[in-house]
Design a protein around this motif. Structure first.
Motif, PDB file in Angstrom:
ATOM      1  N   GLU A 183     -10.515  -4.179  -1.553  1.00 50.01           N
ATOM      2  CA  GLU A 183     -11.558  -3.157  -1.628  1.00 50.01           C
ATOM      3  C   GLU A 183     -11.872  -2.810  -3.090  1.00 50.01           C
ATOM      4  O   GLU A 183     -13.027  -2.645  -3.471  1.00 50.01           O
ATOM      5  CB  GLU A 183     -11.095  -1.907  -0.872  1.00 50.01           C
ATOM      6  N   LYS A 222     -13.896  -5.859  -4.858  1.00 50.27           N
ATOM      7  CA  LYS A 222     -14.968  -6.519  -4.127  1.00 50.27           C
ATOM      8  C   LYS A 222     -16.274  -6.464  -4.933  1.00 50.27           C
ATOM      9  O   LYS A 222     -16.397  -5.702  -5.908  1.00 50.27           O
ATOM     10  CB  LYS A 222     -15.173  -5.829  -2.780  1.00 50.27           C
ATOM     11  N   TYR A 261     -14.222  -0.785  -7.743  1.00 52.14           N
ATOM     12  CA  TYR A 261     -14.579   0.166  -6.689  1.00 52.14           C
ATOM     13  C   TYR A 261     -13.449   1.177  -6.489  1.00 52.14           C
ATOM     14  O   TYR A 261     -12.708   1.143  -5.508  1.00 52.14           O
ATOM     15  CB  TYR A 261     -14.854  -0.616  -5.403  1.00 52.14           C
ATOM     16  N   ARG A 262     -13.329   2.083  -7.455  1.00 49.06           N
ATOM     17  CA  ARG A 262     -12.317   3.142  -7.407  1.00 49.06           C
ATOM     18  C   ARG A 262     -12.976   4.458  -7.806  1.00 49.06           C
ATOM     19  O   ARG A 262     -13.919   4.472  -8.623  1.00 49.06           O
ATOM     20  CB  ARG A 262     -11.156   2.852  -8.359  1.00 49.06           C
ATOM     21  N   PRO A 263     -12.479   5.581  -7.327  1.00 51.29           N
ATOM     22  CA  PRO A 263     -13.147   6.865  -7.570  1.00 51.29           C
ATOM     23  C   PRO A 263     -13.236   7.276  -9.035  1.00 51.29           C
ATOM     24  O   PRO A 263     -14.093   8.087  -9.396  1.00 51.29           O
ATOM     25  CB  PRO A 263     -12.290   7.858  -6.771  1.00 51.29           C
ATOM     26  N   SER A 293     -21.058   1.247   0.187  1.00 49.13           N
ATOM     27  CA  SER A 293     -20.869   0.502  -1.048  1.00 49.13           C
ATOM     28  C   SER A 293     -21.981  -0.507  -1.341  1.00 49.13           C
ATOM     29  O   SER A 293     -21.811  -1.405  -2.117  1.00 49.13           O
ATOM     30  CB  SER A 293     -19.526  -0.221  -1.000  1.00 49.13           C
ATOM     31  N   GLY A 331      -1.091  -0.800 -11.026  1.00 46.97           N
ATOM     32  CA  GLY A 331      -0.460  -0.616  -9.726  1.00 46.97           C
ATOM     33  C   GLY A 331      -1.088  -1.505  -8.661  1.00 46.97           C
ATOM     34  O   GLY A 331      -0.392  -2.120  -7.842  1.00 46.97           O
ATOM     35  N   VAL A 351      -6.913   4.316   0.277  1.00 44.66           N
ATOM     36  CA  VAL A 351      -7.844   3.178   0.158  1.00 44.66           C
ATOM     37  C   VAL A 351      -9.255   3.750   0.211  1.00 44.66           C
ATOM     38  O   VAL A 351      -9.822   3.918   1.294  1.00 44.66           O
ATOM     39  CB  VAL A 351      -7.645   2.148   1.282  1.00 44.66           C
ATOM     40  N   SER A 358      -3.559  -6.954  -0.600  1.00 45.95           N
ATOM     41  CA  SER A 358      -3.736  -6.026   0.521  1.00 45.95           C
ATOM     42  C   SER A 358      -5.188  -5.565   0.602  1.00 45.95           C
ATOM     43  O   SER A 358      -6.009  -5.843  -0.287  1.00 45.95           O
ATOM     44  CB  SER A 358      -2.836  -4.810   0.316  1.00 45.95           C
ATOM     45  N   GLY A 359      -5.487  -4.824   1.660  1.00 51.66           N
ATOM     46  CA  GLY A 359      -6.829  -4.276   1.821  1.00 51.66           C
ATOM     47  C   GLY A 359      -7.233  -3.403   0.654  1.00 51.66           C
ATOM     48  O   GLY A 359      -8.410  -3.368   0.258  1.00 51.66           O
ATOM     49  N   ARG A 360      -6.268  -2.714   0.073  1.00 50.97           N
ATOM     50  CA  ARG A 360      -6.556  -1.835  -1.062  1.00 50.97           C
ATOM     51  C   ARG A 360      -7.016  -2.647  -2.277  1.00 50.97           C
ATOM     52  O   ARG A 360      -7.930  -2.266  -2.995  1.00 50.97           O
ATOM     53  CB  ARG A 360      -5.299  -1.018  -1.399  1.00 50.97           C
ATOM     54  N   TYR A 370     -11.657  12.269  -2.812  1.00 51.03           N
ATOM     55  CA  TYR A 370     -10.452  11.695  -3.427  1.00 51.03           C
ATOM     56  C   TYR A 370     -10.159  12.352  -4.778  1.00 51.03           C
ATOM     57  O   TYR A 370     -10.197  11.680  -5.830  1.00 51.03           O
ATOM     58  CB  TYR A 370     -10.616  10.191  -3.613  1.00 51.03           C
ATOM     59  N   GLU A 410       0.810  -1.212   0.000  1.00 49.03           N
ATOM     60  CA  GLU A 410       0.000   0.000   0.000  1.00 49.03           C
ATOM     61  C   GLU A 410       0.850   1.272   0.000  1.00 49.03           C
ATOM     62  O   GLU A 410       0.305   2.372   0.033  1.00 49.03           O
ATOM     63  CB  GLU A 410      -0.941  -0.007   1.204  1.00 49.03           C
ATOM     64  N   HIS A 416     -20.813   7.982  -6.043  1.00 50.77           N
ATOM     65  CA  HIS A 416     -21.428   7.822  -4.727  1.00 50.77           C
ATOM     66  C   HIS A 416     -20.435   8.239  -3.629  1.00 50.77           C
ATOM     67  O   HIS A 416     -19.229   8.381  -3.865  1.00 50.77           O
ATOM     68  CB  HIS A 416     -21.890   6.382  -4.516  1.00 50.77           C
ATOM     69  N   TRP A 455     -19.910  -5.212  -5.139  1.00 51.42           N
ATOM     70  CA  TRP A 455     -20.727  -4.164  -4.539  1.00 51.42           C
ATOM     71  C   TRP A 455     -21.903  -3.895  -5.475  1.00 51.42           C
ATOM     72  O   TRP A 455     -21.962  -4.446  -6.587  1.00 51.42           O
ATOM     73  CB  TRP A 455     -19.914  -2.899  -4.244  1.00 51.42           C
ATOM     74  N   GLY A 456     -22.824  -3.063  -5.050  1.00 50.70           N
ATOM     75  CA  GLY A 456     -24.076  -2.860  -5.778  1.00 50.70           C
ATOM     76  C   GLY A 456     -23.907  -2.461  -7.223  1.00 50.70           C
ATOM     77  O   GLY A 456     -24.673  -2.880  -8.097  1.00 50.70           O
ATOM     78  N   LEU A 489      -7.836  10.723  -7.367  1.00 50.71           N
ATOM     79  CA  LEU A 489      -8.237   9.469  -8.009  1.00 50.71           C
ATOM     80  C   LEU A 489      -9.567   9.595  -8.742  1.00 50.71           C
ATOM     81  O   LEU A 489      -9.976   8.671  -9.453  1.00 50.71           O
ATOM     82  CB  LEU A 489      -8.353   8.349  -6.962  1.00 50.71           C
ATOM     83  N   TRP A 517     -17.194  10.938  -3.448  1.00 56.62           N
ATOM     84  CA  TRP A 517     -15.812  10.576  -3.725  1.00 56.62           C
ATOM     85  C   TRP A 517     -15.055  11.619  -4.539  1.00 56.62           C
ATOM     86  O   TRP A 517     -13.836  11.747  -4.400  1.00 56.62           O
ATOM     87  CB  TRP A 517     -15.771   9.226  -4.440  1.00 56.62           C
TER      88      TRP A 517
END
Lengths: 165, 159
Positions: B96, B99, B107-109, A164, B144, A159, B91-93, B124, A121, B117, B101-102, B127, B120
């Protein structure tokens, strides 16, 4: 026959494309990039991306050079300093080095030895800033001769998360 | 003569840009197919066990670049969303970003649905999508993420 070359260099904000004749001296590449970057070609060297040593300018342009990104800069070595949590580390890199390579060193055992759990990260930003640098950018684009130093911060990447569902 | 719309012209310019072609030269990504408004690309990845692999992404580009791309991680063999258990791990990134989702998109900006939504665009800005962005901006962010496992293993394929 002309071939297209992807180039980065001093004074260029992005990778760009130039056309040079196959069989011409590679110095033609230096001249073309120097014109774009507004500096004197006589003082500049030509590098292959991520390589440490410059190319012999007596060579001629070969077709397979189009497979690699090249870099033109008047500085042979950039003194990179990376800051993280009150500590700093230093190492010299060629200007053709991608930010990704510097990041790999900074998080690795020869750098700050970042915990493997959070290492994926981490990002690099210009010192004092918070925007992550593009990982494929050559560090030479951030340094202008006669300066030969680059200060960076190791930062935690964003992150994004939110509602969501 | 086949006249391109401004949207198709903008996409063609991006795909022919030095930045996009540099990624192809580096073998970070490749264009698989393109029939407006759908662009299918493959991006190289490093798995959580350090093995090299590749993932496909479906870009829906209606209104580009005024409208952000709508990007889904894709299974080209079934022409549907990639099953959840076959998505990138790390990693968590990474978790996320890919994942379920609806909206069903990445799931990135910068994504059209995700970016619309949670405020963002304001939260952000580095991004988030704006019409000055290009396809390579998205490709670089995805690449990346997909290769970030290398940092945990100290492995990094050459450019």
């Amino acid at each position: 026959m002309d071939i297209e070359l992807l180039v980065e260099g001093e004074g260029l904000a992005e990778v760009e494309t130039i056309r040079v004749s196959e069989g011409s001296p590679v110095r033609e590449i230096v001249v073309a990039v120097a014109a774009k970057g507004h500096f004197a070609a006589e003082e500049a060297s030509l590098f292959i991306e991520d390589s440490e040593e410059p190319i012999d300018l007596a060579r001629v342009v070969e077709r397979n050079m189009g497979d690699k990104v090249h870099h033109v800069h008047r500085v042979h070595r950039i003194e990179v300093r990376v800051f993280y949590q009150g500590r700093q580390i230093d190492r010299r890199f060629a200007p053709s080095t991608r930010v990704q390579r510097v990041l790999d060193w900074a998080i690795g055992d020869h750098g700050f030895g970042i915990d493997p759990v959070i290492a994926p990260e981490m990002e690099l930003a210009l010192h004092g800033q918070t925007t992550a640098l593009p990982k494929n950018a050559h560090i030479g684009r951030y340094v202008r001769h006669p300066h030969h130093e680059l200060s960076l911060d190791l930062i935690r990447g964003i992150v994004p998360n939110g509602a969501s569902r | 003569m086949n006249e391109q719309s401004p949207v198709e012209r903008a996409i063609a310019i991006d795909l022919d840009s030095s930045r996009f072609r540099a990624g192809v030269h580096r073998r970070h990504w490749r264009q698989v197919s393109y029939e407006f408004p759908i662009l299918l690309v493959a991006l190289s990845a490093i798995e959580h066990n350090s093995r090299s692999s590749e993932y496909f992404f479906n870009f829906e580009l209606t209104g580009f670049p005024g409208a952000a791309p709508e990007v889904r991680i894709w299974d080209p063999s079934t022409n549907t969303l990639l099953a959840l258990d076959r998505r990138p791990r790390g990693s968590g990134r990474v978790a996320e970003a890919f994942k379920a989702w609806g909206g069903g998109t990445v799931y990135r900006p910068w994504d059209r649905l995700a970016g619309a939504h949670g405020n963002w665009a304001t939260t952000y800005p580095t991004l988030a999508w704006n019409p000055k962005r290009d396809l390579t901006f998205v490709m670089e962010d995805l690449h990346g993420l997909l290769t970030s496992n290398a940092a945990a293993h100290g492995v990094r394929p050459s450019a």
